[in-house]
Design a protein around this motif. Structure first.
Motif, PDB file in Angstrom:
ATOM      1  N   GLY A 268     -13.594  -0.160  -4.982  1.00 13.42           N
ATOM      2  CA  GLY A 268     -12.240   0.313  -4.010  1.00 13.42           C
ATOM      3  C   GLY A 268     -11.086   0.539  -5.273  1.00 13.42           C
ATOM      4  O   GLY A 268     -11.224   0.461  -5.997  1.00 13.42           O
ATOM      5  N   TRP A 269     -10.562   1.460  -4.083  1.00 11.74           N
ATOM      6  CA  TRP A 269      -9.506   2.721  -4.678  1.00 11.74           C
ATOM      7  C   TRP A 269      -8.399   2.603  -3.042  1.00 11.74           C
ATOM      8  O   TRP A 269      -8.030   2.580  -2.413  1.00 11.74           O
ATOM      9  CB  TRP A 269      -9.846   3.742  -5.161  1.00 11.74           C
ATOM     10  CG  TRP A 269      -9.413   4.725  -5.153  1.00 11.74           C
ATOM     11  CD1 TRP A 269      -8.903   4.806  -6.240  1.00 11.74           C
ATOM     12  CD2 TRP A 269      -9.475   6.016  -4.517  1.00 11.74           C
ATOM     13  NE1 TRP A 269      -7.960   6.226  -6.402  1.00 11.74           N
ATOM     14  CE2 TRP A 269      -8.909   7.012  -5.144  1.00 11.74           C
ATOM     15  CE3 TRP A 269      -8.905   6.572  -3.270  1.00 11.74           C
ATOM     16  CZ2 TRP A 269      -7.719   8.646  -4.958  1.00 11.74           C
ATOM     17  CZ3 TRP A 269      -8.645   7.577  -3.025  1.00 11.74           C
ATOM     18  CH2 TRP A 269      -8.028   8.521  -3.157  1.00 11.74           C
ATOM     19  N   LEU A 270      -7.073   2.847  -4.012  1.00 15.13           N
ATOM     20  CA  LEU A 270      -5.895   2.974  -3.871  1.00 15.13           C
ATOM     21  C   LEU A 270      -5.419   4.897  -3.377  1.00 15.13           C
ATOM     22  O   LEU A 270      -4.524   4.772  -2.469  1.00 15.13           O
ATOM     23  CB  LEU A 270      -4.550   1.571  -4.581  1.00 15.13           C
ATOM     24  CG  LEU A 270      -4.263   0.686  -3.218  1.00 15.13           C
ATOM     25  CD1 LEU A 270      -3.078  -0.317  -4.175  1.00 15.13           C
ATOM     26  CD2 LEU A 270      -4.159   0.607  -2.619  1.00 15.13           C
ATOM     27  N   GLY A 271      -5.851   5.058  -4.418  1.00 13.60           N
ATOM     28  CA  GLY A 271      -4.787   6.326  -4.601  1.00 13.60           C
ATOM     29  C   GLY A 271      -3.539   6.446  -5.553  1.00 13.60           C
ATOM     30  O   GLY A 271      -2.789   6.825  -4.587  1.00 13.60           O
ATOM     31  N   VAL A 272      -3.130   5.692  -6.480  1.00  7.53           N
ATOM     32  CA  VAL A 272      -2.049   6.000  -6.714  1.00  7.53           C
ATOM     33  C   VAL A 272      -2.098   5.914  -8.847  1.00  7.53           C
ATOM     34  O   VAL A 272      -2.651   5.188  -9.459  1.00  7.53           O
ATOM     35  CB  VAL A 272      -0.936   4.261  -6.147  1.00  7.53           C
ATOM     36  CG1 VAL A 272      -1.167   4.515  -5.015  1.00  7.53           C
ATOM     37  CG2 VAL A 272      -1.881   3.143  -7.495  1.00  7.53           C
ATOM     38  N   GLY A 273      -0.915   6.277  -8.915  1.00  2.53           N
ATOM     39  CA  GLY A 273      -0.757   6.463 -10.489  1.00  2.53           C
ATOM     40  C   GLY A 273      -0.109   4.974 -10.805  1.00  2.53           C
ATOM     41  O   GLY A 273       1.114   4.898 -10.055  1.00  2.53           O
ATOM     42  N   LEU A 274      -0.051   4.238 -11.453  1.00  2.00           N
ATOM     43  CA  LEU A 274       0.315   2.870 -11.728  1.00  2.00           C
ATOM     44  C   LEU A 274       1.015   2.988 -13.464  1.00  2.00           C
ATOM     45  O   LEU A 274       0.513   3.233 -14.473  1.00  2.00           O
ATOM     46  CB  LEU A 274      -0.779   2.018 -11.988  1.00  2.00           C
ATOM     47  CG  LEU A 274      -1.340   1.994 -10.503  1.00  2.00           C
ATOM     48  CD1 LEU A 274      -2.576   0.598 -10.754  1.00  2.00           C
ATOM     49  CD2 LEU A 274       0.123   1.427  -9.660  1.00  2.00           C
ATOM     50  N   ALA A 275       1.837   2.449 -13.735  1.00  2.00           N
ATOM     51  CA  ALA A 275       2.421   1.724 -15.390  1.00  2.00           C
ATOM     52  C   ALA A 275       3.133   0.728 -15.617  1.00  2.00           C
ATOM     53  O   ALA A 275       3.205  -0.354 -14.571  1.00  2.00           O
ATOM     54  CB  ALA A 275       3.509   2.549 -15.303  1.00  2.00           C
ATOM     55  N   GLY A 282       5.672  -7.316 -11.136  1.00  2.15           N
ATOM     56  CA  GLY A 282       4.581  -5.972 -10.050  1.00  2.15           C
ATOM     57  C   GLY A 282       4.670  -5.109 -11.197  1.00  2.15           C
ATOM     58  O   GLY A 282       4.886  -5.153 -12.553  1.00  2.15           O
ATOM     59  N   VAL A 283       3.893  -3.632 -10.273  1.00  2.06           N
ATOM     60  CA  VAL A 283       3.329  -3.168 -11.012  1.00  2.06           C
ATOM     61  C   VAL A 283       4.152  -1.778 -10.394  1.00  2.06           C
ATOM     62  O   VAL A 283       3.874  -1.582  -9.282  1.00  2.06           O
ATOM     63  CB  VAL A 283       1.952  -2.577 -10.992  1.00  2.06           C
ATOM     64  CG1 VAL A 283       1.570  -1.794 -12.018  1.00  2.06           C
ATOM     65  CG2 VAL A 283       1.223  -4.475 -11.701  1.00  2.06           C
ATOM     66  N   ARG A 284       4.646  -1.209 -11.275  1.00  2.00           N
ATOM     67  CA  ARG A 284       5.375  -0.034 -11.172  1.00  2.00           C
ATOM     68  C   ARG A 284       4.630   1.485  -9.989  1.00  2.00           C
ATOM     69  O   ARG A 284       3.423   1.750 -11.276  1.00  2.00           O
ATOM     70  CB  ARG A 284       6.809   0.600 -12.349  1.00  2.00           C
ATOM     71  CG  ARG A 284       7.099   1.944 -11.527  1.00  2.00           C
ATOM     72  CD  ARG A 284       8.382   2.232 -12.568  1.00  2.00           C
ATOM     73  NE  ARG A 284       7.928   2.021 -13.590  1.00  2.00           N
ATOM     74  CZ  ARG A 284       7.801   3.028 -14.228  1.00  2.00           C
ATOM     75  NH1 ARG A 284       7.523   4.272 -13.907  1.00  2.00           N
ATOM     76  NH2 ARG A 284       7.591   3.220 -15.779  1.00  2.00           N
ATOM     77  N   VAL A 285       4.760   1.972  -9.535  1.00  2.00           N
ATOM     78  CA  VAL A 285       3.744   3.062  -8.812  1.00  2.00           C
ATOM     79  C   VAL A 285       4.468   4.513  -9.310  1.00  2.00           C
ATOM     80  O   VAL A 285       6.198   4.766  -9.078  1.00  2.00           O
ATOM     81  CB  VAL A 285       3.206   3.061  -6.899  1.00  2.00           C
ATOM     82  CG1 VAL A 285       3.051   4.331  -6.722  1.00  2.00           C
ATOM     83  CG2 VAL A 285       3.047   1.305  -6.709  1.00  2.00           C
ATOM     84  N   THR A 286       3.962   5.093  -9.655  1.00  2.00           N
ATOM     85  CA  THR A 286       4.002   6.720 -10.447  1.00  2.00           C
ATOM     86  C   THR A 286       3.882   8.031  -9.639  1.00  2.00           C
ATOM     87  O   THR A 286       5.142   8.718 -10.300  1.00  2.00           O
ATOM     88  CB  THR A 286       4.048   6.234 -11.849  1.00  2.00           C
ATOM     89  OG1 THR A 286       3.061   6.325 -11.922  1.00  2.00           O
ATOM     90  CG2 THR A 286       4.172   5.377 -13.533  1.00  2.00           C
ATOM     91  N   MET A 287       2.303   7.440  -8.988  1.00  2.00           N
ATOM     92  CA  MET A 287       2.611   8.846  -8.598  1.00  2.00           C
ATOM     93  C   MET A 287       1.222   8.278  -7.399  1.00  2.00           C
ATOM     94  O   MET A 287       1.157   7.293  -6.940  1.00  2.00           O
ATOM     95  CB  MET A 287       1.560   9.454  -9.296  1.00  2.00           C
ATOM     96  CG  MET A 287       1.145  10.900  -8.555  1.00  2.00           C
ATOM     97  SD  MET A 287      -0.413  10.269  -7.542  1.00  2.00           S
ATOM     98  CE  MET A 287      -1.211  10.463  -8.564  1.00  2.00           C
ATOM     99  N   VAL A 288       1.827   8.959  -5.429  1.00  2.00           N
ATOM    100  CA  VAL A 288       0.698   8.419  -4.799  1.00  2.00           C
ATOM    101  C   VAL A 288       0.399   9.590  -4.090  1.00  2.00           C
ATOM    102  O   VAL A 288       0.669  10.671  -4.217  1.00  2.00           O
ATOM    103  CB  VAL A 288       1.349   8.154  -3.580  1.00  2.00           C
ATOM    104  CG1 VAL A 288       1.060   7.377  -2.665  1.00  2.00           C
ATOM    105  CG2 VAL A 288       2.504   6.797  -4.045  1.00  2.00           C
ATOM    106  N   GLU A 289      -1.174   9.518  -3.959  1.00  2.00           N
ATOM    107  CA  GLU A 289      -1.858  10.867  -3.408  1.00  2.00           C
ATOM    108  C   GLU A 289      -1.468  10.931  -1.673  1.00  2.00           C
ATOM    109  O   GLU A 289      -1.710   9.644  -0.995  1.00  2.00           O
ATOM    110  CB  GLU A 289      -3.111  10.396  -3.838  1.00  2.00           C
ATOM    111  CG  GLU A 289      -3.704  10.820  -5.341  1.00  2.00           C
ATOM    112  CD  GLU A 289      -4.932  10.824  -5.618  1.00  2.00           C
ATOM    113  OE1 GLU A 289      -5.908  11.640  -4.297  1.00  2.00           O
ATOM    114  OE2 GLU A 289      -5.781  10.477  -6.686  1.00  2.00           O
ATOM    115  N   PRO A 293      -5.794   6.043   0.410  1.00  6.53           N
ATOM    116  CA  PRO A 293      -5.122   4.877   1.177  1.00  6.53           C
ATOM    117  C   PRO A 293      -3.991   4.309   0.975  1.00  6.53           C
ATOM    118  O   PRO A 293      -3.395   4.619   2.699  1.00  6.53           O
ATOM    119  CB  PRO A 293      -5.922   3.858   0.299  1.00  6.53           C
ATOM    120  CG  PRO A 293      -7.917   5.056   0.226  1.00  6.53           C
ATOM    121  CD  PRO A 293      -6.367   5.881  -0.078  1.00  6.53           C
ATOM    122  N   ALA A 294      -3.487   4.774  -0.361  1.00  3.68           N
ATOM    123  CA  ALA A 294      -1.474   4.138   0.339  1.00  3.68           C
ATOM    124  C   ALA A 294      -0.612   4.733   0.398  1.00  3.68           C
ATOM    125  O   ALA A 294      -0.175   4.495   1.235  1.00  3.68           O
ATOM    126  CB  ALA A 294      -1.261   3.863  -2.020  1.00  3.68           C
ATOM    127  N   GLY A 295      -1.303   6.632   0.034  1.00  7.77           N
ATOM    128  CA  GLY A 295      -0.468   7.162   0.961  1.00  7.77           C
ATOM    129  C   GLY A 295      -0.550   7.488   2.510  1.00  7.77           C
ATOM    130  O   GLY A 295       0.523   7.032   2.929  1.00  7.77           O
TER     131      GLY A 295
END
Length: 358
Positions: A268-275, A282-289, A293-295
């Motif tokens: 599985g894949w969300l399509g985000v950058g994480l930090a 939680g986990v910070r989202v740094t980028m969303v494609e 799926p996340a976008g």
């Protein structure tokens, strides 16, 4: 400089001619200087019964491949068109594996057999059989191959790596330097090691001597269960310095089962950058494609993902693994925070590409 080295990335060992062969004899490399400590040696375990029980299921693997394929594996000039001579030239490699089913199903490393044009498996009794690849997974460096024999083959079973602790004894068996049928002993030195080889790193660290050619071999607990698949070492010389790594059985067993049935593993894949974030919230989202799926589900950079299907996540690696375990096409309930408020989204999980954000 000390480097992390996969310890059988097609080691170019001669498989004939000047290669030293010691026959089918077993070698046990004992730790801790037992000869100098006879009193202490009496209190330490003997591995001879374990050797008799499991080593018949441990195999040596020889591979051949074209020089052009080897150059591609080693990061060579993949844009160059191979010459006719390149296509026919062969190079050799060696590794290890273990039989998990009497029908001839064998587990090894992807970096041992991936890309091979010919695979030959040598059983503990000296029998040599051709093998075919059933499936490989590059992200965990696991491969499943199969041989066909005229009788049921000896096999070993999976142990539970979740039950082994730092300080527990283990025994490693394999084919170091092409010698075949060699066992070494040591302990679990650490758990959960990330050696920066991929997004699913969660290795057991071992101090049992393992060397080029041990790749794909098993690490056994004292009951004879496979608790790890040997895959890498840290070494300034390419040989053992007592720091080796094995894929824990809790990961390997599931991957092997899928590869045996389907030949590949869809993650599985969300399509985000994480930090990761020191706040632990939680986990910070740094980028969303935008087209991922996340976008499509409305997540934005700056959001903090708190849980996936009620599974709390507090590290980027934990989130990646949680999403990877969800089959592409399934919907997942993702809880996230934005500007102090908590929201939820039902995300249709995508298929993880080979190279991408998480």
């Amino acid at each position: 400089m000390t480097v992390i080295t996969p310890y059988s990335p097609r080691p170019r060992l001669p498989l004939s001619g000047g290669c030293l062969r010691l026959g089918a004899g077993l070698t046990l490399v004992a730790a801790l200087g037992l000869a100098a400590l006879p009193a202490q040696a009496q209190q330490l375990p003997s591995f001879r019964n374990l050797v008799k029980k499991v080593v018949p299921a441990v195999v040596s693997i020889a591979v051949t491949e074209s020089a052009a394929a080897a150059a591609a594996d080693d990061g060579g000039d993949q844009g160059a068109e191979p010459t006719p001579a390149d296509r026919h030239q062969k190079v050799f490699g060696a590794g290890s594996g273990f039989i998990i089913d009497p029908s001839g199903i064998i587990v090894t490393n992807d970096h041992v057999v991936g890309g091979a044009s010919k695979i030959t498996v040598s059983l503990a009794d000296g029998t040599q059989l051709p093998a075919k690849i059933l499936g490989v997974d590059q992200l965990t460096d696991i491969a499943v191959i199969k041989v066909t024999a005229d009788k049921p083959l000896p096999y070993v079973s999976w142990g539970d790596s979740r039950q082994v602790e730092v300080g527990d004894w283990i025994m490693v068996a394999g084919n170091p330097f092409g010698l075949g049928n060699t066992v070494t002993a040591g302990i679990i030195s650490a758990r959960g090691r990330d050696i920066m080889s991929g997004p699913f790193d969660d290795f057991l660290q071992l101090d049992a001597p393992i060397n080029p050619g041990n790749s794909g071999g098993p690490a056994f607990d004292l009951n004879g269960g496979v608790v790890g698949v040997d895959t890498a070492i840290i070494s300034p010389t390419g040989g053992s310095v007592g720091i080796g790594f094995a894929i824990p059985s809790e990961i390997a067993e599931g991957v092997v089962s899928v590869l045996e049935q389907h030949g590949h593993l869809d993650r599985g894949w969300l399509g985000v950058g994480l930090a990761d974030d020191d706040s632990g919230d939680g986990v910070r989202v740094t980028m969303v494609e935008a087209t991922g799926p996340a976008g499509h589900s409305g997540l934005r950079a700056g959001d903090r993902i708190l849980s996936v299907d009620a599974r709390k996540v507090d590290t980027a690696l934990g989130l990646i693994r949680a999403v990877a375990e969800i089959h592409p096409g399934q919907r997942a309930h993702v809880s996230f925070s934005r500007h102090g408020r908590v929201f939820a989204a039902n995300v249709t999980i995508g298929l993880r590409p080979e190279t991408q954000s998480e």
